[in-house]
Design an enzyme around this catalytic site. Structure first.
Site, PDB file in Angstrom:
ATOM      1  N   SER A   1      23.678  -8.083   1.353  1.00  0.00           N
ATOM      2  CA  SER A   1      23.397  -9.495   1.061  1.00  0.00           C
ATOM      3  C   SER A   1      24.506 -10.100   0.213  1.00  0.00           C
ATOM      4  O   SER A   1      24.802  -9.605  -0.881  1.00  0.00           O
ATOM      5  CB  SER A   1      22.067  -9.646   0.308  1.00  0.00           C
ATOM      6  OG  SER A   1      21.856 -11.004  -0.034  1.00  0.00           O
TER       7      SER A   1
ATOM      8  N   GLY B   1      14.828 -15.124  -1.069  1.00  0.00           N
ATOM      9  CA  GLY B   1      15.961 -14.331  -1.516  1.00  0.00           C
ATOM     10  C   GLY B   1      16.711 -14.979  -2.656  1.00  0.00           C
ATOM     11  O   GLY B   1      17.156 -14.298  -3.588  1.00  0.00           O
TER      12      GLY B   1
ATOM     13  N   ARG C   1      20.899 -23.594  -5.594  1.00  0.00           N
ATOM     14  CA  ARG C   1      22.085 -23.403  -6.439  1.00  0.00           C
ATOM     15  C   ARG C   1      22.212 -24.533  -7.450  1.00  0.00           C
ATOM     16  O   ARG C   1      22.553 -24.304  -8.622  1.00  0.00           O
ATOM     17  CB  ARG C   1      23.344 -23.311  -5.561  1.00  0.00           C
ATOM     18  CG  ARG C   1      23.516 -21.965  -4.861  1.00  0.00           C
ATOM     19  CD  ARG C   1      24.571 -22.047  -3.757  1.00  0.00           C
ATOM     20  NE  ARG C   1      24.876 -20.731  -3.192  1.00  0.00           N
ATOM     21  CZ  ARG C   1      24.104 -20.096  -2.320  1.00  0.00           C
ATOM     22  NH1 ARG C   1      22.967 -20.651  -1.918  1.00  0.00           N
ATOM     23  NH2 ARG C   1      24.457 -18.906  -1.848  1.00  0.00           N
TER      24      ARG C   1
ATOM     25  N   ARG D   1      15.021  -9.043  11.602  1.00  0.00           N
ATOM     26  CA  ARG D   1      15.164 -10.088  12.613  1.00  0.00           C
ATOM     27  C   ARG D   1      15.658  -9.563  13.954  1.00  0.00           C
ATOM     28  O   ARG D   1      15.300 -10.103  15.003  1.00  0.00           O
ATOM     29  CB  ARG D   1      16.105 -11.187  12.086  1.00  0.00           C
ATOM     30  CG  ARG D   1      15.438 -12.079  11.052  1.00  0.00           C
ATOM     31  CD  ARG D   1      16.364 -13.135  10.500  1.00  0.00           C
ATOM     32  NE  ARG D   1      15.608 -14.085   9.679  1.00  0.00           N
ATOM     33  CZ  ARG D   1      16.146 -14.982   8.870  1.00  0.00           C
ATOM     34  NH1 ARG D   1      17.460 -15.047   8.742  1.00  0.00           N
ATOM     35  NH2 ARG D   1      15.385 -15.812   8.173  1.00  0.00           N
TER      36      ARG D   1
ATOM     37  N   SER E   1      19.897 -23.946   0.433  1.00  0.00           N
ATOM     38  CA  SER E   1      20.939 -23.208  -0.287  1.00  0.00           C
ATOM     39  C   SER E   1      21.578 -24.067  -1.371  1.00  0.00           C
ATOM     40  O   SER E   1      21.833 -23.597  -2.485  1.00  0.00           O
ATOM     41  CB  SER E   1      22.010 -22.727   0.703  1.00  0.00           C
ATOM     42  OG  SER E   1      21.467 -21.832   1.643  1.00  0.00           O
TER      43      SER E   1
ATOM     44  N   GLU F   1      22.342 -16.309   9.547  1.00  0.00           N
ATOM     45  CA  GLU F   1      21.075 -17.041   9.574  1.00  0.00           C
ATOM     46  C   GLU F   1      20.885 -17.841  10.863  1.00  0.00           C
ATOM     47  O   GLU F   1      19.767 -18.216  11.218  1.00  0.00           O
ATOM     48  CB  GLU F   1      20.985 -17.983   8.376  1.00  0.00           C
ATOM     49  CG  GLU F   1      21.998 -19.121   8.409  1.00  0.00           C
ATOM     50  CD  GLU F   1      22.170 -19.776   7.057  1.00  0.00           C
ATOM     51  OE1 GLU F   1      21.903 -20.980   6.951  1.00  0.00           O
ATOM     52  OE2 GLU F   1      22.556 -19.074   6.101  1.00  0.00           O
TER      53      GLU F   1
END
Length: 450
Positions: free
Chosen positions: A188, A114, A35, A367, A31, A336
């Site tokens: 999301s 994603g 970014r 999931r 993540s 997650e």
């Protein structure tokens, strides 16, 4: 030497012979890495990203940015001597990012990432010409409507044939007006982050208001805001006294930075779970004392499930008590973590209820359905609820744990295999999405290396 190949269809999950005692260095955060790559690409000056995660998702992001004309140079400055290491990145890999105006025409392969499929279309609006996005078959099923609709409101032209999903083409005009937009990000949180990350380069910046009833994975939005501010952006957010569910980013230049990527705390989950499941002790070096990563919640969650966590200069050490307690918890902000927590809960001594994670049905796979199906196939008792799972521990037996090309399903299967004889994990290679050396790390942990 034992071959722990990633190519085998079924990976025999190692059964723990006793309490695990190890130090495991996990690779950098996906993540944070992705970014950082976006922000560095939009900066006014070159940046260094040190110890990045080198995995399928981050390499897809880097290659996509290169296809848009961004320069990314990779160097290795040293190597790690640790016997249990996360990847070459842990030994001193650095990426130098040379920003440039995004170029078109271009084609972007998002895989099933994603962050790539959602973070890059806003940046692509700054190119002059068409940028086509496509990816794996599963990527066509993942929602993108929040980003697509918002960009249209902000002045972009996007062709998606009305799908609200991939494949799509962004017809960049060299700039984007920006301004005010409403987004339902209940499926999301990445819809919000996607708009915020490129907003400093929009003519009017952006004001994003979330309109849905639920906003999952808030720590990831906080991470986006924090990284924007560190890059010099002016951001108003709910945490800084602004209105609930409203974010503003002012137009302005971003600074080039020299950034060391934190370890991926969510990827540390299976190793910490191993200490809990086996009554052992695992240390994760370089665990930050202050972080916006969702995985930091593991300290509290696994403590409630029977572990003892100590954060000091060595890192985070989790010591199991020999007991695993059930838990009733809302995981909406840290969804997650659900697969790993579900695996531990299936081995607990009492019932668990995991709530607030209906949005996981739209992740790499559904999931909730997958966890229910796979744990029950081993003799478990898991039922889906409207927004989560109810897990009643039962004696489990061996079998094949299917992963549906989902890295977190694969690591959850490995955790179950510590306590369940003859369990095989299908397609362990899918862990390469965020943790390319997982099998080697796992066997190294069980051997007590570190």
């Amino acid at each position: 030497m034992t071959d722990h190949s990633l190519t085998a269809d079924h990976w025999p999950a190692p059964l723990a012979s006793g309490a695990v005692e190890a130090t495991v260095t996990v690779p950098g955060s996906k993540s944070v890495t992705n970014r950082a790559l976006i922000l560095a690409s939009l900066a006014a000056d070159p940046s260094w990203v040190r110890r990045p995660l080198r995995s399928r998702d981050t390499l897809l992001m880097a290659e996509a940015l290169r296809s848009l004309g961004i320069g990314i140079e990779e160097t290795i400055t040293s190597s790690s001597s640790s016997a249990v290491t996360g990847s070459p990145a842990a030994g001193g890999e650095s990426w130098r990012i040379i920003p440039a105006t995004p170029q078109a025409p271009a084609t972007v392969d998002v895989g099933n990432a994603g962050t790539v499929m959602r973070f890059l279309p806003p940046l692509a609006t700054l190119a002059e010409g068409p940028v086509r996005f496509d990816g794996d078959a599963r990527s066509h099923e993942r929602p993108l409507h929040g980003v697509i609709d918002a960009l249209r409101v902000l002045g972009a032209r996007i062709d998606d044939d009305g799908r609200g999903a991939l494949p799509l083409t962004v017809h960049g005009a060299g700039s984007l007006d920006g301004g005010r937009v409403e987004v339902d990000a209940s499926s999301s949180s990445q819809f919000i982050s996607a708009l915020l990350l490129s907003a400093p380069r929009f003519n009017q910046g952006v004001e994003v208001r979330h309109t849905g009833a639920v906003l999952p994975s808030l720590p990831h939005i906080r991470m986006t805001v924090d990284m924007l501010r560190r890059a010099g952006a002016q951001v108003d957010s709910p945490e800084s006294g602004g209105e609930p569910h409203l974010w503003r980013v002012a137009p302005g230049a971003l600074l080039g930075r020299d950034l060391v990527i934190e370890p991926d705390l969510s990827n540390a989950q299976p190793f910490l779970a191993a200490a809990l499941v086996t009554g052992g002790s695992v240390t994760i070096p370089d665990w930050p004392f202050h972080t916006t990563q969702a995985g930091d919640a593991l300290r509290e969650i696994f403590s409630a499930m029977g572990g003892d966590c100590v954060l000091d200069d060595r890192g985070l050490t989790l010591t199991g008590s020999g007991r695993i307690l059930g838990i009733d918890i809302d995981l909406g902000e840290v969804g997650e973590l659900t697969p790993g927590i579900a695996a531990v809960a299936a081995l607990a001594e009492s019932e668990s209820v995991l709530r607030g994670v209906a949005h996981l049905r739209l992740h790499e796979t559904d999931r909730l359905a997958a966890l229910t199906r796979e744990i029950n196939a081993l003799g478990g008792d898991v039922t889906e609820t409207e927004d989560g799972l109810r897990i009643r521990p039962r004696p489990l037996h061996g079998g094949v744990f299917h992963t549906y090309e989902d890295h977190r399903l694969a690591t959850a299967g490995a955790v179950l295999g510590l306590a369940v004889k003859d369990l095989e994990v299908e397609d362990i290679a899918t862990t390469g999405k965020t943790m390319p050396d997982f099998p080697e790390l796992w066997h190294g942990m069980l051997a007590g290396r570190g």
